[in-house]
Design a protein around this motif. Sequence first.
Motif, short mmCIF file in Angstrom:
data_model
loop_
_atom_site.label_atom_id
_atom_site.label_comp_id
_atom_site.label_asym_id
_atom_site.label_seq_id
_atom_site.Cartn_x
_atom_site.Cartn_y
_atom_site.Cartn_z
N TYR A 257 0.84 -1.20 0.00
CA TYR A 257 0.00 0.00 0.00
C TYR A 257 0.88 1.26 0.00
CZ TYR A 257 -3.66 3.29 1.45
OH TYR A 257 -4.52 4.35 1.54
N ILE A 258 1.95 1.24 0.83
CA ILE A 258 2.86 2.40 0.85
C ILE A 258 3.54 2.54 -0.52
CG2 ILE A 258 4.88 3.46 1.94
CD1 ILE A 258 4.18 1.84 4.49
N MET B 96 -2.56 8.59 2.38
CA MET B 96 -2.71 7.13 2.52
C MET B 96 -3.75 6.80 3.60
SD MET B 96 1.18 5.64 2.09
CE MET B 96 1.98 6.51 3.42
N PRO B 97 -5.01 7.15 3.35
CA PRO B 97 -6.03 7.00 4.39
C PRO B 97 -6.26 5.54 4.80
CG PRO B 97 -7.04 7.50 2.26
CD PRO B 97 -5.56 7.68 2.09
N GLY B 98 -5.88 4.60 3.96
CA GLY B 98 -6.14 3.20 4.31
C GLY B 98 -5.03 2.55 5.14
N LEU B 99 -3.93 3.29 5.39
CA LEU B 99 -2.76 2.66 6.01
C LEU B 99 -3.00 2.24 7.47
CD1 LEU B 99 0.15 1.74 5.69
CD2 LEU B 99 0.92 4.07 6.24
N ALA B 100 -3.66 3.12 8.23
CA ALA B 100 -3.85 2.82 9.66
C ALA B 100 -4.57 1.48 9.85
CB ALA B 100 -4.63 3.95 10.33
N GLU B 101 -5.57 1.24 9.00
CA GLU B 101 -6.32 0.00 9.15
C GLU B 101 -5.44 -1.22 8.82
OE1 GLU B 101 -10.13 0.20 7.13
OE2 GLU B 101 -10.27 -2.01 7.29
N LEU B 102 -4.63 -1.08 7.77
CA LEU B 102 -3.73 -2.19 7.41
C LEU B 102 -2.71 -2.45 8.52
CD1 LEU B 102 -3.07 -1.40 3.63
CD2 LEU B 102 -4.50 -3.25 4.57
#
Length: 390
Positions: A250-251, A369-375
């Motif tokens: 993702y990053i 990267m709004p989805g990173l925290a969840e991953l």
Amino acid sequence: MKEIILAYQGEMSLKGLNRATFESVLLKTMRRRLKSLGSFKIYKAQSTMYAEPVGDEDIDEAEDRISKIFGIATISRAAVCPKDFDVICDTAKEYLRDALMQAKTFKVSARRSDKTFPLNSMEIGRELGHILLEAYPHLKVDVHDPDVNVTVEIRDFAAYVHGGKKPGAGGLPVSTSGKAMLMLSGGIDSPVAAYMMAKRGLSLACAHFASPPYTSERARMKVLTLARKLTPYTGNLNVYIVPYTAAQEYIRDNAPDVLFTVLMRRSMMRITKMLCEKENADAIITGESLAQVASQTLKAIACTDAAQDLPVLRPCIGMDKCEITDIARKIDTFETSILPYEDCCTIFTPPHPKTKPSLEEIEEAEAGMPGLAELEAKAAQEAQVEYINL
Ligand code: ATP
Ligand code: MG
């Protein structure tokens, strides 16, 4: 001849009120580490720890294990005999024969903590010195730098005769300084960082980031082997294997190339902090060394540190690779560390990472990267624990 190991404490004797706690931790540690060798009586008296084999337990191996226990400054392996001067002299002649035959010089050091013994320390030294000179006429006395320091300790339970103290592992007993989470890669530096912080009295758990299929099962096994090699120093280790592929991809796919490494390291730090909460650990340890690679410049370290609020301990920070390697060899992790398996930190790295990132641009990239925290939360959640026991 009955042998025993005497372990003398170091720095912890300075610690006044904590001393009783430290000694009890040390006794427990000695019991645990010698347990698989059979039956040893382990006790303390007069600030000295005793490890006494009950039968024919392997005392060489016991000595080796005790020499790796932090909190012990010096060790001697001694012959035990009754507190009778003639017997003590015979024991010294006999027990130290090989060492004295090979030596050119010796001296006698005597310590009498049982004051009821009829000779004082000076008298023991003088008398035994004469007897040894008669028995081994090639020897000379050298009180400053002798080849063998014939030592007699008259203690509560018995007399002990040995050829001088050897250095122990030093430091403080593991767990007396609290607990920290080591970020353990397969490299040379992080196992050395583990050794150094365990030496300061920390107990450890480990986090290892794996990104299959980019990193292999063999890389994972290598890390578990390293953890096992650390346990003689650190005690039991829980190793969390963090499934990091999704967050890492993702990053890679959502951030500027040149910032990838620092963004990834911040992400790893945040996940490690989540694992610290599970393990009740109050700090993070890494094997970073200043300027070794792009992610270890001051600016990059500042960005990494700002990712979470636990203290980050970097015992290798001021060491060069040779110094780190010397320790890795001493603790026997080097040969495993140089096995050539890939690490998640070295996949996807851009050819020209930015060496002076600013926190502002890093935070801006993370905002994208709004989805990173969840991953990251998922990776911490799904980490598998391997229990590496002594
Ligand atoms: P090492 O020799 O320990 O691998 P290194 O010089 O190769 O260190 P980096 O790869 O930049 O340096 O890593 C710096 C530190 O980050 C490592 O010492 C370790 O603490 C941590 N680290 C690196 N990769 C991982 C990983 N896969 N899992 C956990 N921690 C890691
Ligand atoms: Mg590495």
